[in-house]
Design an enzyme around this catalytic site. Sequence first.
Site, PDB file in Angstrom:
ATOM      1  N   HIS A  51       0.813  -1.223   0.000  1.00 45.99           N
ATOM      2  CA  HIS A  51       0.000   0.000   0.000  1.00 45.99           C
ATOM      3  C   HIS A  51       0.852   1.281   0.000  1.00 45.99           C
ATOM      4  O   HIS A  51       1.587   1.532   0.959  1.00 45.99           O
ATOM      5  CB  HIS A  51      -0.905   0.023   1.233  1.00 45.99           C
ATOM      6  CG  HIS A  51      -1.670  -1.254   1.439  1.00 45.99           C
ATOM      7  ND1 HIS A  51      -2.687  -1.645   0.605  1.00 45.99           N
ATOM      8  CD2 HIS A  51      -1.547  -2.250   2.362  1.00 45.99           C
ATOM      9  CE1 HIS A  51      -3.175  -2.816   1.014  1.00 45.99           C
ATOM     10  NE2 HIS A  51      -2.499  -3.197   2.078  1.00 45.99           N
ATOM     11  N   SER A  74       1.549  -0.235  -5.327  1.00 42.70           N
ATOM     12  CA  SER A  74       0.623  -0.510  -4.248  1.00 42.70           C
ATOM     13  C   SER A  74       0.115  -1.935  -4.424  1.00 42.70           C
ATOM     14  O   SER A  74       0.075  -2.436  -5.549  1.00 42.70           O
ATOM     15  CB  SER A  74      -0.542   0.470  -4.304  1.00 42.70           C
ATOM     16  OG  SER A  74      -1.085   0.627  -3.022  1.00 42.70           O
ATOM     17  N   SER A  79      -5.707   1.676  -2.410  1.00 46.58           N
ATOM     18  CA  SER A  79      -5.041   2.062  -1.166  1.00 46.58           C
ATOM     19  C   SER A  79      -3.982   3.152  -1.308  1.00 46.58           C
ATOM     20  O   SER A  79      -3.469   3.644  -0.310  1.00 46.58           O
ATOM     21  CB  SER A  79      -4.411   0.832  -0.505  1.00 46.58           C
ATOM     22  OG  SER A  79      -3.386   0.305  -1.317  1.00 46.58           O
ATOM     23  N   ASP A 137       3.225  -7.583   0.045  1.00 48.30           N
ATOM     24  CA  ASP A 137       2.109  -7.521   0.991  1.00 48.30           C
ATOM     25  C   ASP A 137       0.923  -8.202   0.329  1.00 48.30           C
ATOM     26  O   ASP A 137       0.282  -7.616  -0.545  1.00 48.30           O
ATOM     27  CB  ASP A 137       1.800  -6.053   1.327  1.00 48.30           C
ATOM     28  CG  ASP A 137       0.691  -5.916   2.365  1.00 48.30           C
ATOM     29  OD1 ASP A 137       0.046  -6.930   2.707  1.00 48.30           O
ATOM     30  OD2 ASP A 137       0.464  -4.793   2.841  1.00 48.30           O
ATOM     31  N   GLU A 198       4.477  -9.309   4.223  1.00 49.33           N
ATOM     32  CA  GLU A 198       3.871  -8.477   5.267  1.00 49.33           C
ATOM     33  C   GLU A 198       2.657  -9.098   5.961  1.00 49.33           C
ATOM     34  O   GLU A 198       2.473  -8.935   7.151  1.00 49.33           O
ATOM     35  CB  GLU A 198       3.454  -7.139   4.607  1.00 49.33           C
ATOM     36  CG  GLU A 198       2.678  -6.170   5.450  1.00 49.33           C
ATOM     37  CD  GLU A 198       3.565  -5.332   6.359  1.00 49.33           C
ATOM     38  OE1 GLU A 198       4.803  -5.501   6.320  1.00 49.33           O
ATOM     39  OE2 GLU A 198       3.016  -4.535   7.132  1.00 49.33           O
ATOM     40  N   ASN A 223       4.830 -11.146   8.929  1.00 44.78           N
ATOM     41  CA  ASN A 223       3.549 -11.072   9.639  1.00 44.78           C
ATOM     42  C   ASN A 223       3.631 -11.701  11.024  1.00 44.78           C
ATOM     43  O   ASN A 223       3.072 -11.196  11.978  1.00 44.78           O
ATOM     44  CB  ASN A 223       2.462 -11.769   8.826  1.00 44.78           C
ATOM     45  CG  ASN A 223       1.099 -11.669   9.491  1.00 44.78           C
ATOM     46  OD1 ASN A 223       0.529 -10.587   9.599  1.00 44.78           O
ATOM     47  ND2 ASN A 223       0.583 -12.792   9.980  1.00 44.78           N
ATOM     48  N   LYS A 228       4.636  -7.528  14.739  1.00 43.44           N
ATOM     49  CA  LYS A 228       3.809  -7.215  13.569  1.00 43.44           C
ATOM     50  C   LYS A 228       2.370  -7.633  13.857  1.00 43.44           C
ATOM     51  O   LYS A 228       1.525  -6.811  14.161  1.00 43.44           O
ATOM     52  CB  LYS A 228       4.370  -7.886  12.296  1.00 43.44           C
ATOM     53  CG  LYS A 228       3.858  -7.246  11.002  1.00 43.44           C
ATOM     54  CD  LYS A 228       2.442  -7.610  10.715  1.00 43.44           C
ATOM     55  CE  LYS A 228       1.883  -7.063   9.443  1.00 43.44           C
ATOM     56  NZ  LYS A 228       0.479  -7.450   9.258  1.00 43.44           N
ATOM     57  N   ASP A 232       0.082  -4.483  14.536  1.00 44.24           N
ATOM     58  CA  ASP A 232      -0.518  -3.914  13.325  1.00 44.24           C
ATOM     59  C   ASP A 232      -1.915  -4.512  13.106  1.00 44.24           C
ATOM     60  O   ASP A 232      -2.917  -3.789  12.996  1.00 44.24           O
ATOM     61  CB  ASP A 232       0.475  -4.205  12.184  1.00 44.24           C
ATOM     62  CG  ASP A 232      -0.036  -4.072  10.777  1.00 44.24           C
ATOM     63  OD1 ASP A 232      -1.213  -4.306  10.528  1.00 44.24           O
ATOM     64  OD2 ASP A 232       0.787  -3.762   9.895  1.00 44.24           O
ATOM     65  N   ASN A 233      -1.979  -5.854  13.063  1.00 44.44           N
ATOM     66  CA  ASN A 233      -3.259  -6.496  12.762  1.00 44.44           C
ATOM     67  C   ASN A 233      -4.305  -6.139  13.818  1.00 44.44           C
ATOM     68  O   ASN A 233      -5.472  -5.914  13.497  1.00 44.44           O
ATOM     69  CB  ASN A 233      -3.093  -8.021  12.698  1.00 44.44           C
ATOM     70  CG  ASN A 233      -2.056  -8.452  11.675  1.00 44.44           C
ATOM     71  OD1 ASN A 233      -1.136  -7.689  11.358  1.00 44.44           O
ATOM     72  ND2 ASN A 233      -2.172  -9.653  11.162  1.00 44.44           N
ATOM     73  N   CYS A 237      -5.842  -2.214  13.228  1.00 40.80           N
ATOM     74  CA  CYS A 237      -7.240  -2.310  12.786  1.00 40.80           C
ATOM     75  C   CYS A 237      -8.179  -1.692  13.814  1.00 40.80           C
ATOM     76  O   CYS A 237      -9.221  -1.148  13.458  1.00 40.80           O
ATOM     77  CB  CYS A 237      -7.618  -3.769  12.499  1.00 40.80           C
ATOM     78  SG  CYS A 237      -6.831  -4.384  10.990  1.00 40.80           S
ATOM     79  N   HIS A 343      -7.474  -9.153   3.564  1.00 39.05           N
ATOM     80  CA  HIS A 343      -6.608  -8.677   2.482  1.00 39.05           C
ATOM     81  C   HIS A 343      -7.270  -8.662   1.101  1.00 39.05           C
ATOM     82  O   HIS A 343      -7.103  -7.717   0.336  1.00 39.05           O
ATOM     83  CB  HIS A 343      -5.325  -9.493   2.419  1.00 39.05           C
ATOM     84  CG  HIS A 343      -4.315  -8.877   1.495  1.00 39.05           C
ATOM     85  ND1 HIS A 343      -3.537  -7.803   1.881  1.00 39.05           N
ATOM     86  CD2 HIS A 343      -4.010  -9.120   0.206  1.00 39.05           C
ATOM     87  CE1 HIS A 343      -2.783  -7.433   0.859  1.00 39.05           C
ATOM     88  NE2 HIS A 343      -3.045  -8.214  -0.160  1.00 39.05           N
ATOM     89  N   HIS A 396      -3.546   2.126   8.617  1.00 37.59           N
ATOM     90  CA  HIS A 396      -3.060   2.234   9.996  1.00 37.59           C
ATOM     91  C   HIS A 396      -2.198   3.486  10.175  1.00 37.59           C
ATOM     92  O   HIS A 396      -1.489   3.895   9.265  1.00 37.59           O
ATOM     93  CB  HIS A 396      -2.202   1.030  10.360  1.00 37.59           C
ATOM     94  CG  HIS A 396      -2.921  -0.282  10.324  1.00 37.59           C
ATOM     95  ND1 HIS A 396      -4.277  -0.393  10.142  1.00 37.59           N
ATOM     96  CD2 HIS A 396      -2.460  -1.543  10.451  1.00 37.59           C
ATOM     97  CE1 HIS A 396      -4.613  -1.662  10.168  1.00 37.59           C
ATOM     98  NE2 HIS A 396      -3.524  -2.387  10.348  1.00 37.59           N
ATOM     99  N   SER A 404       5.762  -2.725  12.247  1.00 38.02           N
ATOM    100  CA  SER A 404       5.718  -3.668  11.109  1.00 38.02           C
ATOM    101  C   SER A 404       6.893  -3.421  10.171  1.00 38.02           C
ATOM    102  O   SER A 404       7.571  -4.360   9.744  1.00 38.02           O
ATOM    103  CB  SER A 404       4.437  -3.459  10.300  1.00 38.02           C
ATOM    104  OG  SER A 404       3.333  -3.490  11.140  1.00 38.02           O
ATOM    105  N   GLN A 408      10.207  -5.355   8.587  1.00 37.78           N
ATOM    106  CA  GLN A 408      10.446  -5.512   7.148  1.00 37.78           C
ATOM    107  C   GLN A 408      11.896  -5.178   6.805  1.00 37.78           C
ATOM    108  O   GLN A 408      12.559  -5.911   6.063  1.00 37.78           O
ATOM    109  CB  GLN A 408       9.525  -4.594   6.332  1.00 37.78           C
ATOM    110  CG  GLN A 408       8.136  -5.146   6.073  1.00 37.78           C
ATOM    111  CD  GLN A 408       8.122  -6.290   5.050  1.00 37.78           C
ATOM    112  OE1 GLN A 408       9.149  -6.740   4.553  1.00 37.78           O
ATOM    113  NE2 GLN A 408       6.937  -6.765   4.741  1.00 37.78           N
TER     114      GLN A 408
END
Length: 475
Positions: A51, A74, A79, A137, A198, A223, A228, A232-233, A237, A343, A396, A404, A408
């Site tokens: 993204h 992306s 996104s 990703d 990701e 992930n 991560k 992040d998740n 969210c 996703h 996010h 995250s 990476q």
Amino acid sequence: MDFKVADLSLAEFGRKEIRLAEHEMPGLMATRKEYAAAQPLRGAKIMGSLHMTIQTAVLIETLVALGADVRWVSCNIFSTQDHAAAAVVVGPDGTVDNPSGVPVFAWKGETLEEYWWCTEQALRWPDGSGPNMILDDGGDATLLVHKGVEFEKAGAVPVAGEDDPEEWAVILDTLRRTVSEDKWWTRVAEEIKGVTEETTTGVHRLYEMHKSGTLLFPAINVNDSVTKSKFDNKYGCRHSVIDGLNRATDVLIGGKVAVVCGYGDVGKGCADALRGQGARVIVTEIDPICALQAAMDGFQVTTLEEVVGIADIFVTCTGNYGIITAEHMSQMKHQAIVSNIGHFDNEIDMAGLTRIPGIKRINIKPQVDEWVFPDGHSIIVLAEGRLMNLGCATGHPSFVMSNSFTNQVIAQIELFTKTDEYPVGVYVLPKHLDEKVARLHLDALGVKLTTLSKKQAEYIGVDVEGPYKPDHYRY
Ligand code: NAI
């Protein structure tokens, strides 16, 4: 420099937001500092498919600061933040007339054809070569390279496709365009040292390929770094699901009935956020452990069929296929909101919805559609069933993405500099690096960590410096 973005004149706005984001991304900025002299990514040609947001701009410029040559797309048609894409192309030192940043091929609202064209462009360096690293990703860049190799092996004939026939036809067209170039995909794949992935869905694809013996290069599963997926998740969210709903509809969430499908990391964040807004949240699950967790967290857990007619808001978070069917949608309340934060767009049967006889689509604004059924009642579908937090809002926030993306960058350095230590397979980063990522984010929040005494460390059987938990610990 070759690139394709919506509007380069947005670069100044993008640069201002990048500057603010850098302050909120301490992990990435510390990584820049740590490796500035060593330049561990010198010689790396990284193709990124993730993204194209402001946060990603800070990631891209970190990879460049560490010596990498980068090209970007992306990983979703909706996104891209066009000001972020423009700023990355112009670069910190360039101008609109003389861009000197990174080639980006991304704009908000691509068609599927454009999306796969962009992916191919980012994989092609101007001298005709490909990348030697992928940062993915969802796995679309990795998929295209693998399908290209299969296509060439089969003598340029179609090979097994994806679930979505429309998308597969576009991928095939992309591959057919390269037929004249003597095994281009095969040559590209041979140069790739590895991919860092990701998200849950992309990681799932990698394990499947490895299991079937078709994976062509090593992969690091970013992930499943704790810093991560458990951040992040979940917390990402928890923030951006509400942002998506608000910007798309501005409907009052308090008092409404919201259904969250899937109570994994993403589902836990979404359910928590919706409850925080005062919604009555109902969870659906197939896994007894996650169902029990949801129940213990105080949510009603039932099937979608039981509640499809009473809920006001639906959010799918499963990473699975066919969660909300056309039949479900036809039974929903008038102006129920239907959205997906997983996703891919196949969690909601959009194709089935369009096939209902007499159904009418009214576009309210970009990424918000009202679908009117023949009996006159309607539902509101966000981002055409694609991930709503990035389609309808800006995904996010920076601080969580710093976690995250620091993973990476570390994963890219691992695979690029220690290629021999990673034969083809799927790996997670060692725990001491996971703990390092967390550590880099503590100061910014004013966290004071307790230090183990030597005796205490011995008593619980760990080193004073960590790692503090065994690999099987679940957090
Ligand atoms: P997860 O595997 O932790 O959770 C998914 C849950 O869905 C599991 O508990 C599973 O049992 C459940 N599930 C599967 N099929 C179901 C069904 N038919 N009905 C009800 N529940 C079902 O995965 P995670 O990490 O929560 O990710 C979910 C999706 O979100 C993935 O596609 C991932 O790539 C994506 N994702 C999206 C983000 C975003 O910003 N939009 C951020 C992070 C992940």
